[in-house]
Write a protein that holds these residues in place. Structure first.
Motif: not given
Ligand code: ZN
Length: 342
Positions: A105-112, A115-118, A127-135, A171-176
């Motif tokens: 849950p904490g993710g990597s502690d290297s900045e590179d 960034a690559a993970q994000a 986000l648009p693809l997730i929203n469309r799929t949920l719909k 990450g998108l605040n769609k799940l707690s």
């Protein structure tokens, strides 16, 4: 340190958004990351890599990405997006293990790495693809809670792993965090077993479930996946679901079709086995080669084939070709040809 990591994550996500906008990537279907990597002039290799998930290296004008043959396509796709992130972000090289690709849950502690993970999460699951799929699934855009089966289906449509899909939804605040914690306790193999009514013969196979709730659409399985069609019926009424497409001859293992019918059964609801019981017709197909196939069943009395059916069920199957063809390792097919030309 925390704010530096947060800044790196924002930079990665922004780079991903810039990249899919710049390339005008259609966001109404899953992202074809392998093709995008190749079209960017990056060598794409599949090799057994032991504990390594993937690697990226820039050598002068050339750049290459290597992915582990041991992993499922969903994991390879996410790893490819992560390595592509290193490329877009201008990094020199990276050798990535589970700690970088599927960190806690904490993710990597290297900045590179952060960034690559994000980048990977945003590029593969925009986000648009997730929203469309949920719909398309008939769900709210901010569902708050989702069942494990719904998250699994979402992960199939996005072409990401079950766990990567959960992380992205958080990450998108769609799940707690709490809902995500509960979902992470469920194993994908158990979800697949629940869907199939048995353990899949090949445990790596993804399990696609089409039932009466299925809205007409396209499913994009990989070779080896199972497609379960489960439709309600009452055989005593004389009405049966009859397979119209593909034709039965094409469904034999030796046939030309890209799916094979492995099982067909009527499963009564509850304990009663008596004639006239309500239940479901359950057909199990196996995807055997890449390509396009329509799946069509009609509910009718078999002896009244010329009357209009009571109901029709339709789905389109677009089975994905693996980038390296049948061999599953080495260079991607189009790049093998490039090597021969040069
Ligand atoms: Zn990395």
């Amino acid at each position: 340190v925390a704010s530096a990591l947060e800044g790196a994550r924002r930079k990665g996500a922004r780079a991903a958004q810039h990249e899919y906008l710049r390339r005008a990537i259609p966001l109404d279907r899953r992202i074809d990351i392998f093709r995008i990597v190749q079209e960017s002039g990056i060598w794409l290799m599949f090799q057994p890599l032991g504990g390594l998930f993937g690697a990226y290296q820039r050598l002068g004008e050339a750049a290459g990405i290597v992915l582990n043959t041991k992993h499922l396509p969903a994991v390879q796709r996410f790893t490819a997006a992560h390595e592509f992130g290193h490329h877009v972000l201008g990094h020199e090289r990276s050798f990535d293990t589970e700690d970088e690709i599927e960190p806690g849950p904490g993710g990597s502690d290297s900045e590179d790495e952060a960034a690559a993970q994000a980048f990977a999460a945003d590029f593969l699951m925009p986000l648009p693809l997730i929203n469309r799929t949920l719909k398309d699934m008939g769900l709210a855009l901010s569902p708050a809670t989702l069942s494990a089966d719904q998250v699994y289906q979402l992960s199939l449509d996005l072409g990401a792993s079950y766990s990567a899909t959960i992380s992205r939804l958080v990450g998108l605040n769609k799940l707690s965090f709490n809902a995500a914690g509960d979902l992470r306790k469920q194993r994908p193999i158990a979800i697949k077993e629940e869907r199939a009514g048995r353990r899949p013969d090949w445990t790596r196979a993804q399990v696609w479930l089409l039932n009466e709730k299925w809205q007409e659409g396209v499913l994009r399985p990989w070779v080896g996946d199972e497609i379960h069609v489960v439709l309600p019926g009452t055989p005593s009424s004389g009405y049966l679901w009859v397979l119209k497409e593909p034709e039965r001859d094409a469904l034999e293992p030796a046939g030309q079709g890209l799916i094979v019918l492995e099982k067909e059964a009527f499963e009564p609801t509850g304990q009663q086995e008596m004639f006239g019981a309500e239940g479901a017709q359950h057909l199990v197909f196996r995807v055997t080669k890449p390509g396009f196939q329509s799946l069509r069943l009609t509910k009718q009395r078999p002896w009244q084939a010329d009357l209009a059916p009571l109901a029709t069920f339709e789905a389109k199957v677009e089975a994905e070709a693996f980038p390296t063809g049948d061999s599953r390792r080495g260079l991607s097919e189009p790049q093998k040809e490039l090597l021969l030309v040069s």
